[in-house]
Design a protein around this motif. Structure first.
Motif, short mmCIF file in Angstrom:
data_model
loop_
_atom_site.label_atom_id
_atom_site.label_comp_id
_atom_site.label_asym_id
_atom_site.label_seq_id
_atom_site.Cartn_x
_atom_site.Cartn_y
_atom_site.Cartn_z
N LYS A 34 54.22 54.31 20.90
CA LYS A 34 53.15 53.48 21.57
C LYS A 34 53.72 53.14 22.84
N PRO A 35 52.92 52.75 23.81
CA PRO A 35 53.48 52.34 25.29
C PRO A 35 54.22 51.02 25.18
N LEU A 36 55.40 50.91 25.77
CA LEU A 36 56.45 49.83 25.53
C LEU A 36 56.57 49.57 27.12
N LEU A 37 56.28 48.46 27.42
CA LEU A 37 56.39 47.78 28.85
C LEU A 37 57.92 47.83 29.30
N THR A 38 58.06 48.52 30.47
CA THR A 38 59.47 48.34 30.99
C THR A 38 59.58 47.38 32.25
N ASN A 39 58.44 47.35 33.06
CA ASN A 39 58.67 46.82 34.23
C ASN A 39 57.40 46.15 34.70
N VAL A 40 57.57 45.24 35.82
CA VAL A 40 56.24 44.63 36.41
C VAL A 40 56.67 44.69 37.79
N ASP A 86 54.46 49.02 34.23
CA ASP A 86 55.16 50.49 33.92
C ASP A 86 55.32 50.29 32.47
N PHE A 87 55.14 51.34 31.72
CA PHE A 87 55.22 51.67 30.23
C PHE A 87 56.19 53.02 29.96
N THR A 88 56.86 53.05 28.84
CA THR A 88 57.31 54.48 28.64
C THR A 88 56.13 54.78 27.40
N GLY A 89 56.33 55.95 26.95
CA GLY A 89 55.18 56.49 26.09
C GLY A 89 53.88 56.64 26.48
N PRO A 90 52.93 56.96 25.52
CA PRO A 90 51.68 57.23 25.80
C PRO A 90 50.92 56.18 26.55
N ALA A 91 49.75 56.39 27.01
CA ALA A 91 48.79 55.48 27.64
C ALA A 91 48.24 54.55 26.56
N PRO A 92 48.03 53.18 26.74
CA PRO A 92 47.36 52.55 25.69
C PRO A 92 46.08 53.12 25.32
N ASP A 93 45.73 52.61 23.85
CA ASP A 93 44.50 52.95 23.45
C ASP A 93 43.26 52.45 23.97
N GLY A 94 43.42 51.11 24.51
CA GLY A 94 42.37 50.84 25.44
C GLY A 94 42.92 49.58 25.95
N THR A 130 48.55 57.96 34.04
CA THR A 130 49.60 58.55 33.12
C THR A 130 50.41 59.39 34.10
N ASN A 131 51.61 59.82 33.54
CA ASN A 131 52.55 60.69 34.32
C ASN A 131 53.19 60.07 35.50
N PRO A 132 53.91 59.04 35.38
CA PRO A 132 54.21 58.00 34.36
C PRO A 132 53.08 57.10 33.94
N THR A 133 53.27 56.59 32.63
CA THR A 133 52.21 55.69 32.08
C THR A 133 52.41 54.42 32.86
N ARG A 134 51.08 53.80 33.35
CA ARG A 134 51.20 52.49 33.90
C ARG A 134 49.83 52.09 33.90
N VAL A 135 49.74 50.66 33.95
CA VAL A 135 48.39 49.93 34.11
C VAL A 135 48.41 49.17 35.21
N VAL A 136 47.33 49.52 36.23
CA VAL A 136 47.21 49.08 37.44
C VAL A 136 46.06 47.86 37.70
N ILE A 137 46.53 46.89 37.96
CA ILE A 137 45.61 45.80 38.06
C ILE A 137 45.41 45.29 39.80
N ASP A 138 44.17 45.50 40.06
CA ASP A 138 43.91 45.27 41.49
C ASP A 138 43.05 44.23 41.78
N ILE A 139 43.33 43.17 42.43
CA ILE A 139 42.57 41.81 42.82
C ILE A 139 42.36 41.72 44.50
N GLY A 140 40.85 41.72 44.59
CA GLY A 140 40.62 41.86 46.02
C GLY A 140 41.21 40.60 46.74
N VAL A 141 41.29 40.86 47.94
CA VAL A 141 42.06 39.69 48.53
C VAL A 141 40.94 38.93 49.55
#
Length: 160
Positions: free
Chosen positions: A32-38, A52-60, A149-160
């Motif tokens: 499963k994806p494991l959080l390693t960094n923010v 930032d995650f190691t492993g596969p992408a989250p299922d959702g 993916t490659n590497p696995t990460r979730v990107v959150i953008d908030i408008g300024v």
């Protein structure tokens, strides 16, 4: 080499490759994806938070504007700087391994003075196969969540 032997050799090679793939896949069935960094970064038109995650992408993954941030499990209010709040939930992700050891050792709650709109970040939940984070920000605006993916990460953008 006759045709029958060539065909047998090709078939054997193909079966060996398939079996190696099956063996590799079954060796990590619970990966499963494991959080390693923010990470945070300011851009001209948006603030970015990267998980930032190691492993596969989250299922959702889903992001929602919420009136307040609530800690998963306890239901307690999460005190975080901001007028508006954005919650991002990821399924099958965690900030700890199967033995309960933290895979993300950074601060679970911090302010983001280098960003224009986002004021603070917090991990608000990490159990039952879900990792939830919350952001506090100053001005109502657009938000987006993208899984890369490659590497696995979730990107959150908030408008300024």
């Amino acid at each position: 080499m006759n045709t029958r032997l060539k065909f047998s050799a090709v078939l054997f090679t193909a079966l060996t490759a398939v079996m190696a793939t099956v063996s590799t896949a079954s060796a990590t069935p619970d990966a499963k994806p494991l959080l390693t960094n923010v990470r945070v970064g300011a851009h001209a038109t948006y603030d970015r938070i990267v998980l930032d995650f190691t492993g596969p992408a989250p299922d959702g993954t889903a992001g929602d504007v919420v009136p307040e941030l609530i800690a998963d499990g306890s239901g307690k209010h999460v005190d975080l700087a901001g007028t508006y709040f954005y919650q991002v939930r990821t399924w099958t992700a965690a900030a700890h391994d199967d033995n309960g050891n933290a895979t993300y050792t950074g601060s679970r709650k911090f302010e983001t003075p280098s960003l224009s709109n986002v004021q603070a970040f917090a991990i608000t939940g990490d159990f039952d196969g879900q990792l939830t984070v919350g952001l506090g920000y100053r001005r109502a605006t657009w938000q987006s969540v993208t899984v890369l993916t490659n590497p696995t990460r979730v990107v959150i953008d908030i408008g300024v």
